[in-house]
Design a protein around this motif. Structure first.
Motif, PDB file in Angstrom:
ATOM      1  N   ILE A  18       0.844  -1.193   0.000  1.00  0.00           N
ATOM      2  CA  ILE A  18       0.000   0.000   0.000  1.00  0.00           C
ATOM      3  C   ILE A  18       0.880   1.245   0.000  1.00  0.00           C
ATOM      4  CG2 ILE A  18      -1.748   1.290   1.292  1.00  0.00           C
ATOM      5  CD1 ILE A  18      -2.807  -1.376   2.317  1.00  0.00           C
ATOM      6  N   GLY A  19       1.950   1.220   0.793  1.00  0.00           N
ATOM      7  CA  GLY A  19       2.875   2.346   0.793  1.00  0.00           C
ATOM      8  C   GLY A  19       3.582   2.508  -0.536  1.00  0.00           C
ATOM      9  N   GLY A  20       4.004   1.380  -1.126  1.00  0.00           N
ATOM     10  CA  GLY A  20       4.658   1.432  -2.431  1.00  0.00           C
ATOM     11  C   GLY A  20       3.737   1.960  -3.509  1.00  0.00           C
ATOM     12  N   THR A  21       2.470   1.616  -3.410  1.00  0.00           N
ATOM     13  CA  THR A  21       1.477   2.134  -4.350  1.00  0.00           C
ATOM     14  C   THR A  21       1.350   3.644  -4.228  1.00  0.00           C
ATOM     15  OG1 THR A  21       0.195   0.071  -4.408  1.00  0.00           O
ATOM     16  CG2 THR A  21      -0.981   2.110  -4.936  1.00  0.00           C
ATOM     17  N   THR A  47       4.261   0.768   5.891  1.00  0.00           N
ATOM     18  CA  THR A  47       3.513   1.554   4.908  1.00  0.00           C
ATOM     19  C   THR A  47       4.166   2.912   4.717  1.00  0.00           C
ATOM     20  OG1 THR A  47       1.467   0.535   5.734  1.00  0.00           O
ATOM     21  CG2 THR A  47       1.227   2.429   4.280  1.00  0.00           C
ATOM     22  N   VAL A  48       4.429   3.574   5.833  1.00  0.00           N
ATOM     23  CA  VAL A  48       5.021   4.906   5.790  1.00  0.00           C
ATOM     24  C   VAL A  48       6.420   4.871   5.179  1.00  0.00           C
ATOM     25  CG1 VAL A  48       5.780   6.870   7.191  1.00  0.00           C
ATOM     26  CG2 VAL A  48       3.648   5.671   7.755  1.00  0.00           C
ATOM     27  N   SER A  49       7.197   3.835   5.546  1.00  0.00           N
ATOM     28  CA  SER A  49       8.554   3.724   5.012  1.00  0.00           C
ATOM     29  C   SER A  49       8.542   3.526   3.500  1.00  0.00           C
ATOM     30  CB  SER A  49       9.281   2.559   5.692  1.00  0.00           C
ATOM     31  OG  SER A  49      10.549   2.348   5.118  1.00  0.00           O
ATOM     32  N   ARG A  50       7.689   2.614   3.018  1.00  0.00           N
ATOM     33  CA  ARG A  50       7.634   2.340   1.575  1.00  0.00           C
ATOM     34  C   ARG A  50       7.033   3.513   0.799  1.00  0.00           C
ATOM     35  NH1 ARG A  50       6.996  -2.905  -0.235  1.00  0.00           N
ATOM     36  NH2 ARG A  50       6.676  -1.929  -2.271  1.00  0.00           N
ATOM     37  N   GLY A  53       7.459   9.417   1.802  1.00  0.00           N
ATOM     38  CA  GLY A  53       6.982  10.791   1.740  1.00  0.00           C
ATOM     39  C   GLY A  53       5.621  10.958   1.113  1.00  0.00           C
ATOM     40  N   ALA A  54       5.048   9.877   0.578  1.00  0.00           N
ATOM     41  CA  ALA A  54       3.727   9.961  -0.052  1.00  0.00           C
ATOM     42  C   ALA A  54       2.649   9.334   0.831  1.00  0.00           C
ATOM     43  CB  ALA A  54       3.750   9.264  -1.410  1.00  0.00           C
ATOM     44  N   ASP A  55       2.940   9.139   2.122  1.00  0.00           N
ATOM     45  CA  ASP A  55       1.979   8.472   2.999  1.00  0.00           C
ATOM     46  C   ASP A  55       0.682   9.273   3.185  1.00  0.00           C
ATOM     47  OD1 ASP A  55       4.296   9.810   4.476  1.00  0.00           O
ATOM     48  OD2 ASP A  55       2.719   9.892   5.989  1.00  0.00           O
ATOM     49  N   ARG A  56       0.697  10.565   2.819  1.00  0.00           N
ATOM     50  CA  ARG A  56      -0.524  11.368   2.874  1.00  0.00           C
ATOM     51  C   ARG A  56      -1.630  10.717   2.056  1.00  0.00           C
ATOM     52  NH1 ARG A  56      -2.471  14.793  -0.790  1.00  0.00           N
ATOM     53  NH2 ARG A  56      -0.499  14.758  -1.947  1.00  0.00           N
ATOM     54  N   PRO A 141       7.107 -13.669 -20.577  1.00  0.00           N
ATOM     55  CA  PRO A 141       6.269 -14.823 -20.227  1.00  0.00           C
ATOM     56  C   PRO A 141       6.990 -15.842 -19.341  1.00  0.00           C
ATOM     57  CG  PRO A 141       6.938 -14.911 -22.541  1.00  0.00           C
ATOM     58  CD  PRO A 141       7.314 -13.559 -22.040  1.00  0.00           C
ATOM     59  N   ASP A 142       8.315 -15.817 -19.359  1.00  0.00           N
ATOM     60  CA  ASP A 142       9.069 -16.744 -18.514  1.00  0.00           C
ATOM     61  C   ASP A 142       9.214 -16.233 -17.083  1.00  0.00           C
ATOM     62  OD1 ASP A 142       9.484 -18.495 -20.654  1.00  0.00           O
ATOM     63  OD2 ASP A 142      11.270 -17.385 -21.311  1.00  0.00           O
ATOM     64  N   PHE A 143       8.891 -14.973 -16.868  1.00  0.00           N
ATOM     65  CA  PHE A 143       8.970 -14.398 -15.516  1.00  0.00           C
ATOM     66  C   PHE A 143       7.992 -13.225 -15.471  1.00  0.00           C
ATOM     67  CE2 PHE A 143      11.101 -12.015 -12.009  1.00  0.00           C
ATOM     68  CZ  PHE A 143      11.056 -13.039 -11.052  1.00  0.00           C
ATOM     69  N   SER A 144       6.702 -13.554 -15.404  1.00  0.00           N
ATOM     70  CA  SER A 144       5.662 -12.550 -15.612  1.00  0.00           C
ATOM     71  C   SER A 144       5.173 -11.876 -14.334  1.00  0.00           C
ATOM     72  CB  SER A 144       4.460 -13.199 -16.322  1.00  0.00           C
ATOM     73  OG  SER A 144       3.943 -14.261 -15.535  1.00  0.00           O
ATOM     74  N   SER A 145       5.550 -12.402 -13.178  1.00  0.00           N
ATOM     75  CA  SER A 145       5.029 -11.867 -11.924  1.00  0.00           C
ATOM     76  C   SER A 145       5.606 -10.490 -11.635  1.00  0.00           C
ATOM     77  CB  SER A 145       5.351 -12.814 -10.768  1.00  0.00           C
ATOM     78  OG  SER A 145       4.879 -12.287  -9.543  1.00  0.00           O
ATOM     79  N   LEU A 146       4.710  -9.529 -11.384  1.00  0.00           N
ATOM     80  CA  LEU A 146       5.107  -8.172 -11.056  1.00  0.00           C
ATOM     81  C   LEU A 146       4.678  -7.828  -9.638  1.00  0.00           C
ATOM     82  CD1 LEU A 146       4.252  -5.909 -14.135  1.00  0.00           C
ATOM     83  CD2 LEU A 146       6.482  -6.123 -13.061  1.00  0.00           C
ATOM     84  N   ASN A 147       5.532  -7.135  -8.905  1.00  0.00           N
ATOM     85  CA  ASN A 147       5.129  -6.584  -7.632  1.00  0.00           C
ATOM     86  C   ASN A 147       3.969  -5.617  -7.860  1.00  0.00           C
ATOM     87  OD1 ASN A 147       5.602  -3.918  -5.835  1.00  0.00           O
ATOM     88  ND2 ASN A 147       5.916  -5.747  -4.610  1.00  0.00           N
ATOM     89  N   LEU A 148       3.042  -5.560  -6.906  1.00  0.00           N
ATOM     90  CA  LEU A 148       1.853  -4.730  -7.053  1.00  0.00           C
ATOM     91  C   LEU A 148       2.206  -3.278  -7.343  1.00  0.00           C
ATOM     92  CD1 LEU A 148      -1.215  -4.318  -6.867  1.00  0.00           C
ATOM     93  CD2 LEU A 148      -0.956  -4.132  -4.382  1.00  0.00           C
ATOM     94  N   ALA A 149       3.094  -2.704  -6.556  1.00  0.00           N
ATOM     95  CA  ALA A 149       3.459  -1.297  -6.756  1.00  0.00           C
ATOM     96  C   ALA A 149       4.138  -1.085  -8.105  1.00  0.00           C
ATOM     97  CB  ALA A 149       4.369  -0.825  -5.624  1.00  0.00           C
TER      98      ALA A 149
END
Length: 257
Positions: A18-21, A47-50, A53-56, A141-149
């Motif tokens: 959520i913080g990375g997003t 959350t705040v760390s990730r 500065g955008a935790d607002r 296609p051989d490594f398709s998984s992406l982090n949510l953020a």
């Protein structure tokens, strides 16, 4: 235009995501974040760390019980999908999505929601069917998984690029407002009740009827006035069906006749 784009996270299980997003959104000038039934405490030290500065954005993000509530006012809802579905839906890439945003956001009442699902399972088929289209990032296609953020960063970047390159609005007439998600959901409920009333739809044997009608309607992008006309037709159909049932009942002879 960027102010009218909402990022919706459904069932997020890791507060760091959520913080990375929030950080990815703030990088690209997006500020409208909504959470749907998070499976974790949304605001933690991580959350705040990730967020860096955008935790607002996280602190002001509303939390909803359902996807329908989170996107009720939106006129275009796009769900992120990492895999094909049993019933194919209109599919787009992040770049194609970005390119259509200036037209989608031309009306002052227009709102766009970009929906991202759970880290482990994504969005359910029912949730994806609440979307006008699906966006898919063409990864290796051989490594398709992406982090949510990271996935949100890719899509948000294309949105920002397209909005920056969009021509200035002229004096042309404003487009007719499109039906909102909430108005569409009311229509689908009304449509299903009407089809049951006239004997066309059996909920016990749905055969994907409502899913296909939903896909067809969402692809058509009806305006609010058109939606009102369709609902008026449904109401008249229900009234006529009820009248016919009463007439048939009155014409039935008594058992002693």
């Amino acid at each position: 235009m960027l102010e009218r784009i909402r990022i919706v996270l459904v069932g997020t299980s890791h507060p760091g995501n959520i913080g990375g997003t929030a950080r990815a959104m703030h990088n690209m000038g997006l500020a409208d974040l909504a959470l749907v039934a998070p499976r974790c405490e949304p605001i933690t030290a991580e959350t705040v760390s990730r967020a860096s500065g955008a935790d607002r954005l996280v602190h002001q993000a509303p939390t909803f019980a359902s996807l329908e509530d989170a996107v009720s006012e939106c006129t275009l809802v796009v769900g992120a999908s990492a895999r094909s579905r049993t019933l194919p839906w209109p599919m787009t890439t992040p770049r194609q999505l970005g390119e259509r945003l200036p037209a989608e956001l031309a009306g002052e009442e227009s709102r766009v929601a970009l929906v991202f699902g759970r880290e482990d399972s994504g969005l359910t088929n029912a949730e994806m069917q609440r979307c006008h289209a699906h966006v898919h990032i063409p990864t290796n296609p051989d490594f398709s998984s992406l982090n949510l953020a990271a996935a949100i960063q890719v899509v948000a970047y294309e949105c920002r690029l397209a909005c920056m390159e969009a021509p200035e609005a002229g004096d042309e007439a404003a487009p007719e407002p499109l039906a909102s998600h909430q108005e569409l959901e009311h229509y689908f409920d009304h449509l299903e009740r009407t089809l049951i009333d006239i004997g066309f739809h059996d909920p016990a044997q749905p055969r994907q009827l409502m899913a296909r009608l939903r896909r067809f309607t969402l692809r058509a992008r009806p305006e609010r006035m058109e939606m009102n006309i369709l609902r008026g037709i449904l109401t008249a159909t229900q009234r006529q069906a009820a009248s016919s049932d009463r007439q048939d009942s009155s014409d039935t002879p008594d058992a002693g006749s």
